[in-house]
Design an enzyme around this catalytic site. Structure first.
Site, PDB file in Angstrom:
ATOM      1  N   HIS A  26       0.852  -1.199   0.000  1.00  0.00           N
ATOM      2  CA  HIS A  26       0.000   0.000   0.000  1.00  0.00           C
ATOM      3  C   HIS A  26       0.886   1.246   0.000  1.00  0.00           C
ATOM      4  O   HIS A  26       1.910   1.282   0.698  1.00  0.00           O
ATOM      5  CB  HIS A  26      -0.912  -0.005   1.236  1.00  0.00           C
ATOM      6  CG  HIS A  26      -2.024   0.999   1.128  1.00  0.00           C
ATOM      7  ND1 HIS A  26      -1.793   2.349   1.263  1.00  0.00           N
ATOM      8  CD2 HIS A  26      -3.343   0.847   0.862  1.00  0.00           C
ATOM      9  CE1 HIS A  26      -2.937   2.993   1.094  1.00  0.00           C
ATOM     10  NE2 HIS A  26      -3.890   2.104   0.850  1.00  0.00           N
ATOM     11  N   GLU A  80      -4.242   1.377  -7.149  1.00  0.00           N
ATOM     12  CA  GLU A  80      -4.661   2.529  -6.345  1.00  0.00           C
ATOM     13  C   GLU A  80      -3.788   3.732  -6.686  1.00  0.00           C
ATOM     14  O   GLU A  80      -2.695   3.893  -6.112  1.00  0.00           O
ATOM     15  CB  GLU A  80      -4.490   2.224  -4.856  1.00  0.00           C
ATOM     16  CG  GLU A  80      -5.354   1.092  -4.352  1.00  0.00           C
ATOM     17  CD  GLU A  80      -5.641   1.229  -2.864  1.00  0.00           C
ATOM     18  OE1 GLU A  80      -6.820   1.191  -2.501  1.00  0.00           O
ATOM     19  OE2 GLU A  80      -4.708   1.413  -2.075  1.00  0.00           O
TER      20      GLU A  80
HETATM   21  P1  PGA Z   1      -9.865   5.632   0.281  1.00  0.00           P
HETATM   22  O1  PGA Z   1      -8.651   4.624   0.561  1.00  0.00           O
HETATM   23  O2  PGA Z   1     -11.018   4.789  -0.197  1.00  0.00           O
HETATM   24  O3  PGA Z   1     -10.132   6.288   1.593  1.00  0.00           O
HETATM   25  O4  PGA Z   1      -9.411   6.564  -0.787  1.00  0.00           O
HETATM   26  C1  PGA Z   1      -8.403   3.523  -0.260  1.00  0.00           C
HETATM   27  C2  PGA Z   1      -7.155   2.821   0.163  1.00  0.00           C
HETATM   28  O5  PGA Z   1      -6.185   3.509   0.539  1.00  0.00           O
HETATM   29  O6  PGA Z   1      -7.081   1.592   0.153  1.00  0.00           O
END
Ligand code: PGA
Length: 252
Positions: free
Chosen positions: A100, A170
């Protein structure tokens, strides 16, 4: 073919013992309302809550994951502050989030990510592997290059297959900002990722998720991207109401 759609709740550094109520409400919703579609709901609470939550909710409807594992390749030992894959698996986790961007910022470099992935697989934890470009990389047109590098430097061709790996795209500029890429942008990313995973890893149907500011509103647009098999959801997963609404709207 009916594919399974994943809704993964990444609670990050949020929640306390009372937050079990939010998961119970999601559980009750699914017990009462049969959304008759293939779906997988996974909660990734902070690790101190994992064991009690997974003990309280024992059901095929809801699964659990952890947000991190130690990079130390041992089950137990004199390693203060570390939680091994084995300990987290025994606490009820079947999945682990690795790579992440918020972790990469603190202490996960390519080598650490690769080590953690291999340790997780050895302990039969499935990987939720996060990749994503930052805003300046996006502006320079480097997104795909960055993603491919993140994949190649962390995934071992001999160990990875479509069953033990979920890839969550992401974009860093989207996480927690309320800004979501256009479907055109996402289409291009996902088509290329699929092609790349086939070429390099011989994975035919990878599980590809989108993450970054997913809400009940934008999920109705995001669901049109056929290569997306679900979502990694941060902020909107903390309250059962918004999380359930995302799932409902997806299948509407
Ligand atoms: P968010 O986070 O939905 O608050 O943008 C997603 C993530 O970091 O997995």
């Amino acid at each position: 073919m009916n594919k399974t759609i994943y809704f993964i709740a990444n609670w990050k550094m949020n929640g306390n013992h009372n937050s079990i109520r939010e998961i119970e409400k999601v559980f009750d919703f699914f017990k009462k309302n049969t959304i008759n579609k293939f779906k997988k709901i996974i909660f990734c609470p902070p690790s101190n809550l994992l064991s009690s939550f997974s003990t309280k909710i024992k059901s095929k409807l809801i699964d659990f994951g952890t947000q991190d594992i130690s990079k130390i390749n041992l089950n137990y030992g004199p390693h203060t502050g570390q939680l091994s894959a084995k300990i987290l698996k025994d606490s009820g986790a079947n999945y682990v989030i690795i790579g992440h961007s918020e972790k990469r910022l603190i202490d996960e470099d390519f080598k650490t990510i690769k080590e953690k992935i291999n340790i997780a697989l050895k302990n039969k934890l499935k990987i939720i592997f996060c990749i994503g470009e930052n805003l300046s990389q996006k502006k320079m047109g480097l997104a795909l290059k960055v993603l491919k590098k993140q994949i190649l430097s962390s995934l071992d061709t001999k160990r990875i297959n479509a069953k033990n790996l979920i890839i969550a795209y992401e974009p860093i500029w989207s996480i927690g900002t309320g800004i979501v890429p256009s479907n055109n942008y996402l289409d291009k990313i996902f088509i290329n990722l699929k092609k790349f995973l086939k070429e390099k890893y011989n994975v035919n149907s990878p599980i590809l998720l989108y993450g970054g500011s997913v809400t009940a509103d934008n999920v109705s647009i995001l669901r049109n991207i056929s290569l997306i098999s679900g979502f990694l959801i941060g902020g909107a997963s903390l309250k059962s109401k918004s999380f359930i609404k995302i799932i409902k709207n997806y299948f509407k």
